[in-house]
Write an enzyme that holds these catalytic residues in place. Sequence first.
Site, mmCIF file in Angstrom:
data_model
loop_
_atom_site.group_PDB
_atom_site.id
_atom_site.type_symbol
_atom_site.label_atom_id
_atom_site.label_comp_id
_atom_site.label_asym_id
_atom_site.label_seq_id
_atom_site.Cartn_x
_atom_site.Cartn_y
_atom_site.Cartn_z
ATOM 1 N N ASP A 36 3.264 -11.881 -0.984
ATOM 2 C CA ASP A 36 1.990 -11.155 -0.864
ATOM 3 C C ASP A 36 0.852 -12.161 -0.950
ATOM 4 O O ASP A 36 0.991 -13.204 -1.588
ATOM 5 C CB ASP A 36 1.843 -10.108 -1.981
ATOM 6 C CG ASP A 36 0.862 -9.001 -1.615
ATOM 7 O OD1 ASP A 36 1.315 -7.872 -1.333
ATOM 8 O OD2 ASP A 36 -0.365 -9.259 -1.598
ATOM 9 N N ASN A 89 5.619 -6.019 6.696
ATOM 10 C CA ASN A 89 4.876 -4.885 6.146
ATOM 11 C C ASN A 89 3.398 -5.175 5.929
ATOM 12 O O ASN A 89 2.581 -4.259 5.977
ATOM 13 C CB ASN A 89 5.545 -4.479 4.820
ATOM 14 C CG ASN A 89 4.659 -3.572 3.986
ATOM 15 O OD1 ASN A 89 4.552 -2.378 4.270
ATOM 16 N ND2 ASN A 89 3.998 -4.146 2.984
ATOM 17 N N TYR A 155 -7.200 -1.235 14.306
ATOM 18 C CA TYR A 155 -5.924 -0.863 13.680
ATOM 19 C C TYR A 155 -5.001 -0.226 14.722
ATOM 20 O O TYR A 155 -3.819 -0.580 14.825
ATOM 21 C CB TYR A 155 -6.186 0.095 12.514
ATOM 22 C CG TYR A 155 -4.958 0.446 11.707
ATOM 23 C CD1 TYR A 155 -4.475 -0.415 10.715
ATOM 24 C CD2 TYR A 155 -4.269 1.636 11.916
ATOM 25 C CE1 TYR A 155 -3.350 -0.094 9.968
ATOM 26 C CE2 TYR A 155 -3.143 1.967 11.170
ATOM 27 C CZ TYR A 155 -2.686 1.103 10.196
ATOM 28 O OH TYR A 155 -1.576 1.424 9.468
ATOM 29 N N LYS A 159 -1.350 -1.688 15.864
ATOM 30 C CA LYS A 159 -0.085 -0.971 15.631
ATOM 31 C C LYS A 159 0.615 -0.621 16.950
ATOM 32 O O LYS A 159 1.842 -0.549 17.008
ATOM 33 C CB LYS A 159 -0.330 0.274 14.773
ATOM 34 C CG LYS A 159 -0.791 -0.059 13.347
ATOM 35 C CD LYS A 159 0.223 -0.940 12.631
ATOM 36 C CE LYS A 159 -0.201 -1.335 11.239
ATOM 37 N NZ LYS A 159 0.770 -2.202 10.555
ATOM 38 N N ILE A 188 0.328 7.782 4.035
ATOM 39 C CA ILE A 188 1.068 7.581 2.794
ATOM 40 C C ILE A 188 0.050 7.229 1.715
ATOM 41 O O ILE A 188 -0.842 6.400 1.952
ATOM 42 C CB ILE A 188 2.076 6.419 2.943
ATOM 43 C CG1 ILE A 188 2.953 6.594 4.205
ATOM 44 C CG2 ILE A 188 2.936 6.281 1.685
ATOM 45 C CD1 ILE A 188 3.797 7.842 4.254
ATOM 46 N N THR A 190 -1.306 5.238 -0.682
ATOM 47 C CA THR A 190 -1.188 3.859 -1.171
ATOM 48 C C THR A 190 -2.597 3.326 -1.408
ATOM 49 O O THR A 190 -3.579 3.971 -1.005
ATOM 50 C CB THR A 190 -0.529 2.961 -0.103
ATOM 51 O OG1 THR A 190 -1.439 2.880 1.018
ATOM 52 C CG2 THR A 190 0.816 3.486 0.367
HETATM 53 P P1 NAD Z 1 -1.562 -1.531 0.879
HETATM 54 O O1 NAD Z 1 -2.944 -1.998 1.190
HETATM 55 O O2 NAD Z 1 -1.390 -0.466 -0.121
HETATM 56 O O3 NAD Z 1 -0.643 -2.769 0.545
HETATM 57 C C1 NAD Z 1 -0.621 -3.863 1.442
HETATM 58 C C2 NAD Z 1 -0.203 -5.131 0.730
HETATM 59 O O4 NAD Z 1 -0.337 -6.192 1.685
HETATM 60 C C3 NAD Z 1 -1.103 -5.493 -0.453
HETATM 61 O O5 NAD Z 1 -0.301 -5.871 -1.544
HETATM 62 C C4 NAD Z 1 -1.952 -6.654 0.059
HETATM 63 O O6 NAD Z 1 -2.281 -7.596 -0.952
HETATM 64 C C5 NAD Z 1 -1.020 -7.272 1.086
HETATM 65 N N1 NAD Z 1 -1.747 -8.030 2.108
HETATM 66 C C6 NAD Z 1 -2.943 -7.762 2.676
HETATM 67 N N2 NAD Z 1 -3.277 -8.730 3.537
HETATM 68 C C7 NAD Z 1 -2.265 -9.632 3.521
HETATM 69 C C8 NAD Z 1 -2.029 -10.847 4.199
HETATM 70 N N3 NAD Z 1 -2.928 -11.363 5.056
HETATM 71 N N4 NAD Z 1 -0.871 -11.509 3.960
HETATM 72 C C9 NAD Z 1 0.028 -11.013 3.075
HETATM 73 N N5 NAD Z 1 -0.153 -9.880 2.388
HETATM 74 C C10 NAD Z 1 -1.286 -9.192 2.618
HETATM 75 O O7 NAD Z 1 -0.967 -1.024 2.315
HETATM 76 P P2 NAD Z 1 0.160 0.077 2.608
HETATM 77 O O8 NAD Z 1 -0.516 1.384 2.798
HETATM 78 O O9 NAD Z 1 1.280 -0.052 1.667
HETATM 79 O O10 NAD Z 1 0.599 -0.386 4.066
HETATM 80 C C11 NAD Z 1 1.692 -1.253 4.306
HETATM 81 C C12 NAD Z 1 1.969 -1.282 5.791
HETATM 82 O O11 NAD Z 1 2.257 0.030 6.268
HETATM 83 C C13 NAD Z 1 0.783 -1.781 6.632
HETATM 84 O O12 NAD Z 1 1.252 -2.542 7.711
HETATM 85 C C14 NAD Z 1 0.153 -0.508 7.105
HETATM 86 O O13 NAD Z 1 -0.593 -0.682 8.276
HETATM 87 C C15 NAD Z 1 1.384 0.359 7.327
HETATM 88 N N6 NAD Z 1 1.094 1.774 7.319
HETATM 89 C C16 NAD Z 1 0.532 2.372 6.236
HETATM 90 C C17 NAD Z 1 0.247 3.729 6.277
HETATM 91 C C18 NAD Z 1 -0.375 4.445 5.121
HETATM 92 O O14 NAD Z 1 -0.787 5.604 5.317
HETATM 93 N N7 NAD Z 1 -0.479 3.880 3.942
HETATM 94 C C19 NAD Z 1 0.544 4.475 7.415
HETATM 95 C C20 NAD Z 1 1.118 3.829 8.500
HETATM 96 C C21 NAD Z 1 1.398 2.477 8.442
#
Ligand code: NAD
Length: 255
Positions: A36, A89, A155, A159, A188, A190
């Site tokens: 991370d 991720n 975004y 994606k 989700i 988060t």
């Molecule tokens: P989050 O922001 O809760 O967690 C993301 C993590 O990635 C954090 O720990 C952050 O420190 C880390 N991060 C950010 N930039 C970074 C970088 N440059 N290098 C390494 N780490 C980095 O996000 P999430 O909601 O858990 O999303 C995770 C993945 O799932 C993402 O790709 C997001 O686009 C995708 N996603 C999320 C949702 C949602 O609703 N939460 C829906 C569809 C897709």
Amino acid sequence: KRLDGKTCIVTGGGNGIGKATCLRLASEGAYVAVTDIDDGDAKSVCEEITAQGGTAESWPLDVADADAVHQVFDAVAKRFGQIDVVVNNAGISGVNTPTHEISEEEWRKVIDINVNGVFFSTKAAIPHLKKAGGGSIVNLSSIYGLVGAPDLPPYHASKGAVRLMSKTDALLYAKEGIRVNSVHPGFIWTPLVEGLAKSSDEGVEAFRKALDDLHPIGHVGAPEDIAAGIAYLASDDAKFVTGSELVIDGGYTAR
Ligand code: NAD
């Protein structure tokens, strides 16, 4: 267990979906490399895994830094002997303004992390996965990689790209036993989505209620809902699954 003896790298493993995925993969027997950009968060996920009897180690990693990605993948392979599974991720939501108001810098930032990050990590992973005799790459796309919505323009672009990068790589590496699939979560709850809620005009509770209503199942998802799908794609239960899109969205895209 399903992932006994497998080494899995998760990017952005410190929070949200990445964190739930690290915990799930470890519970299924995998050695987990938690990476991370926030090293403190990655470390605390490792502590949680270790406390539960699993094996994990953390590396600070910004996926937009190609050299760092290569170094960390090599270090993980050295530490655990090989790499079998990569979960791309790490991702950011980026700016939520109309397209004509977005600066080039704001646009590039999202592409740097969400698209280039997946490219760097895949590029670094392939030689290791080949050496291991095959493996599984799981790329986090989104419902926003499948359908449009009038928000988050960069975004959506990122994606959509991840969805087709996954298919191309699935075809390129199928003969070598490397499977590549994309996962498409609905909303989700988060830190990423909480951040969107906090910056919204209507307030966190009203924002969440509005998101709940977008999902036919009646509520947003939990990180564990996505982690379960990722663990499946990582495992040999999915040995005939490549180039596919695993939609886990409470029915969002079914309409
Ligand atoms: P989050 O922001 O809760 O967690 C993301 C993590 O990635 C954090 O720990 C952050 O420190 C880390 N991060 C950010 N930039 C970074 C970088 N440059 N290098 C390494 N780490 C980095 O996000 P999430 O909601 O858990 O999303 C995770 C993945 O799932 C993402 O790709 C997001 O686009 C995708 N996603 C999320 C949702 C949602 O609703 N939460 C829906 C569809 C897709």
